[in-house]
Scaffold this motif. Structure first.
Motif, mmCIF file in Angstrom:
data_model
loop_
_atom_site.group_PDB
_atom_site.id
_atom_site.type_symbol
_atom_site.label_atom_id
_atom_site.label_comp_id
_atom_site.label_asym_id
_atom_site.label_seq_id
_atom_site.Cartn_x
_atom_site.Cartn_y
_atom_site.Cartn_z
ATOM 1 N N THR A 1 0.835 -1.201 0.000
ATOM 2 C CA THR A 1 0.000 0.000 0.000
ATOM 3 C C THR A 1 0.870 1.251 0.000
ATOM 4 O O THR A 1 1.999 1.238 0.506
ATOM 5 C CB THR A 1 -0.919 0.029 1.229
ATOM 6 O OG1 THR A 1 -0.106 -0.065 2.423
ATOM 7 C CG2 THR A 1 -1.882 -1.154 1.197
ATOM 8 N N ASN A 2 0.341 2.332 -0.571
ATOM 9 C CA ASN A 2 1.075 3.583 -0.570
ATOM 10 C C ASN A 2 0.727 4.404 0.669
ATOM 11 O O ASN A 2 0.009 3.927 1.561
ATOM 12 C CB ASN A 2 0.798 4.380 -1.851
ATOM 13 C CG ASN A 2 -0.683 4.700 -2.021
ATOM 14 O OD1 ASN A 2 -1.461 4.670 -1.067
ATOM 15 N ND2 ASN A 2 -1.078 5.020 -3.247
ATOM 16 N N GLY B 1 -0.979 -0.872 -4.221
ATOM 17 C CA GLY B 1 -0.162 -0.540 -5.391
ATOM 18 C C GLY B 1 -0.219 -1.602 -6.471
ATOM 19 O O GLY B 1 -1.000 -2.561 -6.406
#
Length: 220
Positions: free
Chosen positions: A112-113, A119
């Motif tokens: 995850t960003n 992502g």
């Protein structure tokens, strides 16, 4: 490529088995990325965030799900022969490369960003890199399908080339020994090219009398 009609059916099955061998396909992939790395023909360098830059909500998860349904589930939309044509290798070999890249590079792991959004997966990044390598297409050509933009495709291609050379270069880019030479000569003799040490897959074959629109569409 020429159609050697005088081959027997048994020769055809032997040649097909050789053409589908993981080692042969891995060698082709290694040489392709090595040539890309040596010639320095990578696309524009990543520029990072810029004020006023267009931001597109691509739905990365949708791109991953569509790709998996098309090629990587138990009963995919497209059969293995189309996978091999589009990726220039069998699915089992591609999945092996994906797993090796994930295990040896944090960049290819799905995460995850900062905003909590999932992502791109390694399958999306490496598929985009393989399409550029296989077809010589622009970096943003697969954006609509893989949901992956030009900058990410460029970065994925750069990292993929370096990773493949680092993981497999010592074996597949080494000078052939006596055993390798004998094996390659036997393979090419069965293909109808006695005395040839290299591989047609790794050569720049000129499509003299073939329509340009068909260039790169067929494997033999």
């Amino acid at each position: 490529m020429s159609d050697f009609s005088d081959w027997s059916s048994s020769d055809d099955s032997d040649i097909e088995e050789l053409l589908q061998a993981d080692d042969t396909e891995m060698m082709v992939a290694i040489l392709a990325v090595k040539d890309l790395e040596d010639c320095k023909k990578l696309l524009d360098q990543r520029k990072g965030s810029q004020i006023g830059r267009l931001c597109i909500e691509r739905n990365r998860a949708l791109g991953h799900e569509q790709l998996m349904q098309d090629y990587f589930v138990e009963v995919p939309t497209y059969p293995p022969r189309l996978f091999r044509r589009r990726y220039r290798m069998r699915r089992t070999l591609f999945e092996r490369i994906v797993k090796d890249c994930e295990a040896n590079s944090h960049y290819f792991t799905r995460r995850t960003n900062a905003a909590g959004a999932m992502g791109f997966s390694a399958y999306q990044k490496i598929s985009a890199a393989m399409r550029v390598l296989a077809y010589g297409i622009p970096a943003d050509y697969c954006d609509e399908y893989l949901r992956i933009g030009q900058d990410t495709t460029t970065e994925s291609l750069r990292r993929f080339a370096k990773m493949v050379i680092r993981l497999y270069g010592d074996w597949y880019l080494r000078a052939p020994n006596e055993e390798d030479t004998k094996r390659l000569m036997e393979i090419n003799e069965k293909r109808g090219w006695p005395g040839m040490l290299g591989s047609l897959d790794c050569m720049h074959w000129k499509w003299k009398n073939c329509p340009k629109a068909w260039h790169g569409m067929y494997l033999w």
